[in-house]
Design a protein around this motif. Structure first.
Motif, mmCIF file in Angstrom:
data_model
loop_
_atom_site.group_PDB
_atom_site.id
_atom_site.type_symbol
_atom_site.label_atom_id
_atom_site.label_comp_id
_atom_site.label_asym_id
_atom_site.label_seq_id
_atom_site.Cartn_x
_atom_site.Cartn_y
_atom_site.Cartn_z
ATOM 1 N N UNK A 174 10.630 -22.725 -11.794
ATOM 2 C CA UNK A 174 9.547 -22.282 -12.688
ATOM 3 C C UNK A 174 9.981 -21.111 -13.567
ATOM 4 N N UNK A 175 11.244 -20.666 -13.454
ATOM 5 C CA UNK A 175 11.735 -19.573 -14.302
ATOM 6 C C UNK A 175 11.464 -18.193 -13.738
ATOM 7 N N UNK A 176 11.016 -18.122 -12.477
ATOM 8 C CA UNK A 176 10.771 -16.820 -11.842
ATOM 9 C C UNK A 176 12.100 -16.358 -11.236
ATOM 10 N N UNK A 177 12.795 -15.501 -11.976
ATOM 11 C CA UNK A 177 14.162 -15.146 -11.578
ATOM 12 C C UNK A 177 14.231 -13.833 -10.797
ATOM 13 N N UNK A 178 13.119 -13.086 -10.750
ATOM 14 C CA UNK A 178 13.060 -11.847 -9.961
ATOM 15 C C UNK A 178 11.728 -11.771 -9.247
ATOM 16 N N UNK A 179 11.766 -11.266 -8.008
ATOM 17 C CA UNK A 179 10.547 -11.098 -7.223
ATOM 18 C C UNK A 179 10.631 -9.787 -6.463
ATOM 19 N N UNK A 180 9.576 -8.981 -6.551
ATOM 20 C CA UNK A 180 9.517 -7.726 -5.809
ATOM 21 C C UNK A 180 8.751 -7.990 -4.516
ATOM 22 N N UNK A 181 9.462 -7.890 -3.396
ATOM 23 C CA UNK A 181 8.904 -8.233 -2.087
ATOM 24 C C UNK A 181 8.452 -6.950 -1.382
ATOM 25 N N UNK A 182 7.136 -6.801 -1.196
ATOM 26 C CA UNK A 182 6.564 -5.556 -0.677
ATOM 27 C C UNK A 182 6.213 -5.675 0.802
#
Ligand SMILES: [Zn+2]
Length: 244
Positions: free
Chosen positions: A28-36
Motif C-alpha cells: 500500500x506504499x506505507x514505507x515507514x511506521x512508528x511503533x509506540x
C-alpha cells in the motif's frame, strides 16, 4: 509514499499475522511506521521490531496503565530510550474510569523530563484533557526534537494551541467519517508542515473497515484528507534520527 506516524505493531493481535500485515503495508506504499509501546511489557518487543528498517521504535507509559506500572518503570523506560526508542505513547486521558488524574500527570511529567533531557520526540495521547496538557507543556517545555498529538479530532482552537507550542497534529480515522466536520476544520486550520497521518493500528479502523486496523489502511486516511499536505516529508523530518 506513506508514513504511519503512530501505530502499535507490538500488539498481541498482530502476533501471528505480522508478516502479512507488513507485506500489505509495503504494497500500500506505507514505507515507514512508528511503533509506540504503551507499557513496560511492550518495550523490548518494540525495540526488537525497531531493528527492521521500516519500523521506528517508541516507548512510553500510556495514561491507561499508570496504575499498573512497576515501581521501577521509569528506570526501565530510560533503558529503552538508551537502547534507541523515542518517547511515547504518553499523555492524559480524563475520560470516566481511567486512572486518577494526579497519577496520570505525575507519569507524564516524568516522561517529559526524560524526553527533554535526551531531546527525544514525544507521541502524546490526549482525551478530554487538552487544557491541562497544554498547561503542563507550557510549564515543562517541549523537547527541541518536537512531537505530536496523536489521533487528533479536536477543535481548531485546540489544534492551533498545540501547533503554537511546536507540536505536530496527527490525524487518523476521524477524517474518514462523513460527519467529522470538527476534525476536518482543524486540518484546514493547521500549517501544512505540521500535519501527520496515522492508523493507531490495531485500534481505530477507518470508516468502512471491519476487524482490526493495520497500517495498509493509512491510504484511506490520506485519501479522506480535505487537502493535500506533505505528511510524509513532515514525519520524515520529525523522525529523522531513525532514518538512513
Ligand atoms: Zn495509540
Amino acid at each position: 509514499m506513506l508514513f504511519d506516524a503512530h501505530c502499535h505493531l507490538q500488539d498481541a493481535r498482530f502476533g501471528a499475522v505480522l508478516e502479512g500485515v507488513l507485506r500489505r503495508a509495503a504494497e500500500a506504499g506505507v514505507t515507514r511506521m512508528v511503533c509506540c509501546g504503551t507499557r513496560e511489557e511492550d518495550w523490548d518487543r518494540v525495540l526488537e521490531l525497531g531493528r527492521r528498517p521500516e519500523i521506528i521504535p517508541m516507548a512510553g507509559l500510556h495514561p491507561w496503565y499508570v496504575d499498573s506500572a512497576s515501581p521501577t518503570w521509569a528506570a526501565r523506560l530510560e533503558a529503552a530510550f538508551d537502547a534507541g526508542a523515542g518517547a511515547g505513547e504518553c499523555g492524559l486521558d480524563f475520560s470516566d474510569g481511567r486512572p486518577p488524574r494526579a497519577a496520570q500527570e505525575a507519569a507524564l511529567r516524568v516522561q517529559l523530563d526524560l524526553a527533554l533531557r535526551r531531546d527525544l520526540p514525544v507521541s502524546l495521547h490526549c482525551v478530554k484533557a487538552a487544557g491541562r496538557l497544554l498547561q503542563i507543556l507550557q510549564e515543562t517545555g517541549l523537547p527541541a526534537a518536537g512531537g505530536l498529538v496523536h489521533a487528533f479530532s479536536g477543535a481548531p482552537e485546540v489544534a492551533l494551541s498545540f501547533q503554537a507550542l511546536g507540536l505536530h497534529l496527527s490525524f487518523g480515522r476521524a477524517l474518514t467519517f462523513p460527519g467529522a466536520t470538527r476534525a476536518r476544520a482543524s486540518f484546514e486550520a493547521l500549517r501544512e508542515d505540521r500535519i501527520l497521518f496515522e492508523t493507531d493500528s490495531p485500534d481505530l479502523p477507518p470508516c468502512g473497515v471491519e476487524g482490526p486496523n493495520e497500517p495498509a489502511h493509512l491510504a484511506r486516511v490520506a485519501a479522506a484528507a480535505p487537502r493535500r499536505v506533505p505528511a510524509f516529508e513532515n514525519a520524515s523530518r520529525l523522525f529523522r534520527r531513525w532514518l538512513p
